[in-house]
Enzyme design. Structure first.
Site, PDB file in Angstrom:
ATOM      1  CG  ASP A   1      -1.809   1.205   1.294  1.00 14.53           C
ATOM      2  OD1 ASP A   1      -2.684   1.333   0.418  1.00 14.53           O
ATOM      3  OD2 ASP A   1      -1.625   2.038   2.201  1.00 14.53           O
TER       4      ASP A   1
ATOM      5  CB  THR B   1      -2.098   5.477  -1.891  1.00 12.49           C
ATOM      6  OG1 THR B   1      -1.967   4.053  -1.786  1.00 12.49           O
ATOM      7  CG2 THR B   1      -3.340   5.906  -1.145  1.00 12.49           C
ATOM      8  CB  THR B   2       0.788   2.628  -5.471  1.00 11.19           C
ATOM      9  OG1 THR B   2       0.695   1.995  -4.193  1.00 11.19           O
ATOM     10  CG2 THR B   2       2.133   2.306  -6.093  1.00 11.19           C
TER      11      THR B   2
ATOM     12  CG  ASP C   1      -6.843   0.694   0.594  1.00 12.15           C
ATOM     13  OD1 ASP C   1      -6.913   1.594   1.455  1.00 12.15           O
ATOM     14  OD2 ASP C   1      -5.775   0.301   0.111  1.00 12.15           O
TER      15      ASP C   1
END
Length: 534
Positions: free
Chosen positions: A67, A100-101, A398
């Site tokens: 994550d 998020t990545t 998530d």
């Protein structure tokens, strides 16, 4: 103060710290290098075949995750621009919960493209303006190629597909259907469909070591890591009436310093009798209200515990403040601060309150189910160790955020790098119509977007350039913006057939946040650091 050979006084001052200063293109290159270093760390973690990172804290705690927000949050970053990338990932996590990545990888690619433009002599402001124009075109095009889904109780299967797409790159991928179902059911249980909003505070995620990942379950009620205060109290209470107290089961104490002298056995007996009466009155007030379970925020001694048991009242002590609020919301009760205020109308109600045992160690947890207000649920996560449980919690968080976004806005796009390639074609087409220098920045923005499908292809062992070219060719020839990289089949396919979905608002937010941070970094052309005092 010192004196020279003539007796004249003079003062010796400590030498002032030296300043470090970097200006112009050199400063911008330093910033870009720092941001690219952060993006390169996360690049290999993108997609369902992305690699995990192991992070060891100064205390020796180990975290294994892919994550992006967690990786950056656990890293000890000192560079000021690298910190902006960490905050970028955190903003995406707070607002959307997923992607998020990807947002950090995209920002790193934009800065890499900006570096080549700066070296050609294009002013940073013109580069920023071009990126802004291209971003707006891409965001608008995402809306054009998106599909609208009606989110309600009757459309759970589609929501499960979206949650499964989010979870496919996580540690829970081997039991993705179970986790997706839990995420969808929990969000729909607390969602306010009239206002199209979800209060995530009503979804509590708890973990218990032991058991398998597949043993994770959704409890339509509240789960407490507590047990009954007395070992002989019933472990299963039906038609429970809960008295929720924030006051302790003990006699009142003076607020100021005091001393008490007991001069005789009779006086001691009187004192003991008075204390007994306090306990008896407290228990009687609870019993008269009609309650059969006491939930207390504070502890109570063995005497009060014994009295509660004698009067047929179950009790749970040392319950945290957050759990108290959730219990009050779920059971429809009121939190009572004083025994004088206890009444029947302030009691909460639940169908059953029971103790559950786990494993051979007989660890107990309390489950409050069939509550008056079902809009409070708990997800009990099981796993082999604490590290796995924490990663499963992050994965479920998530997925819950993705479903919440679908409740708020039912727009979807198809994943696998397909929307990025569609936006590449659109931005390049628009750049041909721009006559100013911004056209170079717009094309650079399109080149940066290509990083996402290329990285997805590279992480699953495919040839990045060949895969990208095939997607672009097929999208142009077939007029199909859903063609993307399938990392499991290792080929380019229509992502609609593979049920690889992403929320529209999440993808738009990725583009917007990455562009905003890149614009901010490009506008910095002077860095002044005060040196440490000598």
């Amino acid at each position: 103060m010192m004196f020279d050979e003539y007796g004249r006084p003079f003062i010796i001052l400590r030498a002032g710290p030296e300043k470090e200063r970097v200006r112009g293109l050199e400063a911008q290159k330093q910033h870009i290098m720092a941001a690219k270093a952060i993006a390169n760390i996360l690049k290999t973690s993108l997609g369902p075949k992305g690699m995990d990172k192991i992070l060891v804290s100064p205390d020796g705690d180990v975290t294994i995750t892919n994550d992006g927000a967690t990786i950056l949050a656990e890293m000890d970053v000192e560079n000021e621009v690298a910190k902006l990338m960490v905050q970028l990932s955190q903003s995406q996590d707070n607002e959307i919960g997923d992607g998020t990545t990807g947002v950090v990888v995209l920002a790193g690619a934009l800065l890499a493209q900006a570096e080549s433009l700066l070296e050609k002599g294009i002013h940073p402001i013109r580069v920023s303006d071009g990126f802004e124009m291209a971003c707006q075109i891409a965001v608008d095009h995402l809306k054009e190629i998106s599909e609208r889904i009606e989110v309600d109780e009757n459309n759970k299967e589609f929501l499960k597909k979206i949650a499964a797409s989010c979870l496919s790159s996580k540690i829970v991928s081997r039991c993705v259907d179970t986790m997706a179902s839990i995420a969808v059911e929990s969000v729909l249980a607390v969602a306010d469909m009239e206002r199209r909003d979800v209060n995530l505070d009503l979804i509590k995620v708890s973990g218990k070591t032991g058991g398998r990942m597949e043993d994770t379950q959704l409890i339509r009620g509240i789960l407490l890591d507590k047990d009954m205060s007395h070992p002989q109290m019933p472990k299963d209470v039906k038609d429970a009436k809960l008295c929720i107290l924030t006051c302790p089961f003990e006699p009142p104490k003076p607020k100021t310093k005091h001393s008490l002298s007991v001069t005789s056995a009779e006086r001691y007996q009187e004192l003991h009798a008075t204390e007994q009466k306090f306990f008896a009155d407290m228990v009687q007030k609870v019993k008269d209200s009609g309650a059969n379970i006491v939930i207390c925020q504070w502890g109570f001694d063995d005497e009060a515990n014994h009295l509660l048991y004698q009067n047929g009242l179950n009790a749970v002590r040392w319950v945290g403040g957050v759990e108290m609020e959730l219990i009050a919301i779920a059971t429809g009760g009121r939190i009572v601060p004083r025994f004088e205020e206890i009444s029947a109308d302030k009691l909460g109600s639940a169908g059953v309150v029971r103790e559950v045992k786990f494993g051979t160690l007989k660890d107990n947890m309390m489950v409050i189910e069939d509550c008056a207000n079902t809009r409070a649920v708990t997800i009990l996560v099981r796993g082999g160790n604490k590290m796995i449980i924490e990663e499963i919690k992050r994965s479920i968080h998530d997925a819950i955020c993705v479903i919440r976004n679908m409740v708020r806005d039912g727009g979807i796009v198809y994943g696998g790098g397909a929307p990025e390639v569609a936006c590449v074609l659109k931005v390049n087409e628009a750049a041909d119509k721009v006559s100013t220098r911004e056209q170079y920045a717009m094309r650079a923005f399109a080149d940066a977007l290509e990083t996402i499908p290329m990285t997805l292809a590279a992480n699953c062992g495919m040839q990045p350039l060949e895969t990208l070219q095939e997607i672009k060719t097929r999208q142009s020839q077939e007029k199909n913006s859903r063609i993307g990289v399938d990392c499991n089949l290792m080929k380019t396919v229509d992502m609609k057939e593979r049920n690889v979905l992403e929320t529209l608002v999440g993808k738009q937010q990725q583009f917007l946040l990455a562009t905003q941070v890149v614009k901010m970094i490009l506008k910095i052309d002077d860095v002044i650091k005060q040196g440490a005092a000598g």
